[in-house]
Scaffold this motif. Structure first.
Motif, short mmCIF file in Angstrom:
data_model
loop_
_atom_site.label_atom_id
_atom_site.label_comp_id
_atom_site.label_asym_id
_atom_site.label_seq_id
_atom_site.Cartn_x
_atom_site.Cartn_y
_atom_site.Cartn_z
N LEU A 16 0.81 -1.22 0.00
CA LEU A 16 0.00 0.00 0.00
C LEU A 16 0.85 1.27 0.00
CD1 LEU A 16 -2.61 -1.17 2.66
CD2 LEU A 16 -2.98 -1.00 0.19
N GLU A 17 2.14 1.15 -0.20
CA GLU A 17 3.00 2.33 -0.12
C GLU A 17 2.61 3.39 -1.15
OE1 GLU A 17 7.73 3.35 0.49
OE2 GLU A 17 7.15 1.46 -0.47
N HIS A 18 2.07 2.97 -2.30
CA HIS A 18 1.70 3.95 -3.32
C HIS A 18 0.57 4.86 -2.86
CE1 HIS A 18 -1.16 0.67 -3.96
NE2 HIS A 18 -1.95 1.55 -4.55
N ASP A 21 1.32 8.61 -2.28
CA ASP A 21 1.49 9.59 -3.35
C ASP A 21 0.42 10.67 -3.31
OD1 ASP A 21 3.66 8.13 -4.21
OD2 ASP A 21 2.53 7.03 -5.75
N ASN A 22 -0.81 10.31 -2.92
CA ASN A 22 -1.87 11.33 -2.93
C ASN A 22 -2.82 11.27 -1.73
OD1 ASN A 22 -3.42 9.07 -3.58
ND2 ASN A 22 -3.45 9.56 -5.76
N LEU A 23 -2.68 10.26 -0.86
CA LEU A 23 -3.59 10.16 0.28
C LEU A 23 -3.49 11.36 1.23
CD1 LEU A 23 -5.71 8.52 1.79
CD2 LEU A 23 -3.86 7.26 2.92
N PRO A 171 -3.06 0.74 16.26
CA PRO A 171 -2.91 0.74 14.79
C PRO A 171 -4.26 0.58 14.11
CG PRO A 171 -2.38 -1.42 15.64
CD PRO A 171 -2.70 -0.57 16.85
N VAL A 172 -5.18 1.47 14.45
CA VAL A 172 -6.55 1.44 13.96
C VAL A 172 -6.86 2.81 13.39
CG1 VAL A 172 -8.97 1.08 14.57
CG2 VAL A 172 -7.19 -0.27 15.70
N TRP A 173 -7.25 2.85 12.11
CA TRP A 173 -7.40 4.13 11.40
C TRP A 173 -8.68 4.13 10.58
CZ3 TRP A 173 -3.77 7.64 12.68
CH2 TRP A 173 -2.59 7.15 13.25
N GLN A 174 -9.28 5.30 10.52
CA GLN A 174 -10.48 5.47 9.70
C GLN A 174 -10.22 6.55 8.66
OE1 GLN A 174 -14.19 5.13 11.63
NE2 GLN A 174 -15.30 6.45 10.23
N LEU A 175 -10.52 6.23 7.40
CA LEU A 175 -10.35 7.16 6.29
C LEU A 175 -11.73 7.58 5.79
CD1 LEU A 175 -7.50 5.30 4.35
CD2 LEU A 175 -7.27 7.17 6.02
N PRO A 176 -11.98 8.90 5.67
CA PRO A 176 -13.33 9.39 5.32
C PRO A 176 -13.60 9.37 3.81
CG PRO A 176 -11.89 11.25 5.75
CD PRO A 176 -11.07 10.01 6.01
N PHE A 177 -13.50 8.18 3.24
CA PHE A 177 -13.69 8.02 1.80
C PHE A 177 -14.56 6.79 1.52
CE2 PHE A 177 -9.26 9.65 2.24
CZ PHE A 177 -9.48 10.92 1.74
N THR A 178 -15.10 6.73 0.32
CA THR A 178 -15.64 5.48 -0.17
C THR A 178 -14.49 4.62 -0.69
OG1 THR A 178 -15.93 6.28 -2.44
CG2 THR A 178 -17.75 6.66 -0.89
N LEU A 179 -14.76 3.36 -0.90
CA LEU A 179 -13.73 2.48 -1.44
C LEU A 179 -13.28 2.97 -2.80
CD1 LEU A 179 -12.08 -0.12 -1.23
CD2 LEU A 179 -14.05 -1.36 -2.18
N GLU A 180 -14.23 3.49 -3.59
CA GLU A 180 -13.90 3.95 -4.94
C GLU A 180 -13.01 5.18 -4.93
OE1 GLU A 180 -17.48 1.48 -4.98
OE2 GLU A 180 -16.89 3.23 -3.80
N GLU A 184 -5.99 2.51 -5.67
CA GLU A 184 -6.19 1.07 -5.80
C GLU A 184 -5.39 0.34 -4.71
OE1 GLU A 184 -8.02 -0.85 -7.73
OE2 GLU A 184 -8.96 0.83 -8.79
N PRO A 185 -6.09 -0.42 -3.85
CA PRO A 185 -5.36 -1.16 -2.79
C PRO A 185 -4.99 -2.57 -3.25
CG PRO A 185 -7.71 -1.21 -2.35
CD PRO A 185 -7.53 -0.49 -3.68
N THR A 186 -4.43 -2.68 -4.44
CA THR A 186 -4.20 -3.98 -5.07
C THR A 186 -3.37 -4.89 -4.17
OG1 THR A 186 -4.24 -2.88 -7.22
CG2 THR A 186 -3.34 -5.11 -7.13
N ASP A 187 -3.94 -6.05 -3.85
CA ASP A 187 -3.25 -7.08 -3.05
C ASP A 187 -2.76 -6.55 -1.71
OD1 ASP A 187 -3.65 -8.62 -5.29
OD2 ASP A 187 -1.58 -8.54 -5.98
#
Length: 323
Positions: A16-18, A21-23, A171-180, A184-187
């Motif tokens: 998930l390092e990518h 880049d924009n998170l 190590p519990v985090w919530q991100l205020p986004f939809t999955l879309e 891309e959280p590929t693998d």
């Protein structure tokens, strides 16, 4: 509002390092108070939570923080008032220094049905549609290495932050986004949870494919959703509403849902639990004062919704991405 730097650090040297880049920029934009009229009010409620002593944490049987005797009555009243400023509370319950947040859902009952079938030790987990994060705390207690939840509702984020302030190192985090909206959280994850989401999706197979893309090879999907009784040909498509909800698109039978999952490429598909939702498990409370399940059922026949459909039946399905 929240320092995500520890999360960014945890993502380095992972699949998930990518995201880095924009998170960070996306989070800043999403949390801009000028774009969300209620956010400032919810943040004010958070700020009204009084300073409290170091708290004991008990997550084995619920989410219980602190002891009632640790604070005086006036501090407890101030804590209750601040937390009420984040109404409505839908998932829980929570116990904070003797303040019982009696949420709409007894989410602890659902977790008791799901947890015996899981092994989360050392896993990186994604919780899609995580609400206020109740299940994420239970996942962490069950041994997860990292838990990331996504939900675009900013009220739920603030409720999550009200609880997280007592466990800031978790190590519990919530991100205020939809999955879309996420990169891309590929693998990227060992396990993905989708609890109470599928029936809100207009394209169910697309959603299943999205969830599979989030998993590493061999990773596990945990899906909880509304279903109907019947064979692999049975599916309920509400004419307008289901239990007064407009955004319910389809309720498959368990055999049909299992077929959907196999068609989406999952293996080892199996149903581990089915349960009718009772009016003790979902109801209005002082912490969720709007209508709830008792108002959505036929008063003459609680086996039916007000629209005449079968009352809520929920199933838990487990499946694996091929290794």
């Amino acid at each position: 509002m929240i320092d995500y730097q520890p999360l960014f650090h945890a993502l380095r040297n992972t699949p998930l390092e990518h995201w880095l880049d924009n998170l960070p920029q996306a989070l800043n934009q999403r949390l801009d108070t000028t774009n969300h009229g209620d956010l400032a009010r919810w943040q004010a409620a958070l700020e009204q939570i009084p300073s409290l002593p170091q708290a004991s944490i008990e997550l084995q049987h619920g989410v219980r923080i602190g002891h009632p005797e640790a604070i005086d009555e006036s501090t407890q009243a101030a804590l209750r008032q601040a937390l009420q400023g984040l109404h409505p509370w839908r998932k829980g319950p929570f116990e904070l220094f003797g303040v019982h947040i009696d949420t709409e859902w007894r989410s602890d009952w659902k977790w008791q049905r799901v947890a015996p079938h899981l092994d989360l030790r050392g896993k990186r987990i994604l919780d899609v549609g995580c609400g206020n994060g109740y299940y994420m705390w239970r996942m962490w207690q069950a041994g997860a290495q990292l838990v990331v939840g996504v939900d675009p509702n900013l009220l739920f984020l603030n409720q999550f932050l009200a609880i997280r302030r007592f466990m800031p190192e978790a190590p519990v985090w919530q991100l205020p986004f939809t999955l879309e909206e996420l990169p891309e959280p590929t693998d990227g994850f060992d396990a993905v949870f989708s609890m109470g989401v599928l029936y809100h999706r207009r394209a169910p197979i697309d959603h299943l494919l999205q969830l599979k893309a989030c998993l590493r090879p061999g990773g596990e999907l945990v899906m909880e959703t509304l279903v109907v009784e019947g064979d692999a040909q049975q599916c309920l498509v509400p004419e307008d509403r289901y239990a007064q909800m407009r955004n319910v698109w389809f309720l498959p039978s368990v055999p049909l849902l299992e077929r959907f999952l196999r068609r989406a490429g999952f293996q080892d598909v199996r149903c581990v639990d089915q349960a009718h939702t009772s009016t003790e498990e979902q109801r209005s409370t002082d912490w969720m004062r709007f209508q709830s399940l008792p108002d959505f059922l036929d008063p003459e026949n609680p086996a039916l919704t007000r629209e005449g459909y079968p009352a809520p039946l929920r199933a838990v399905i487990l499946a694996r991405k091929p290794g």
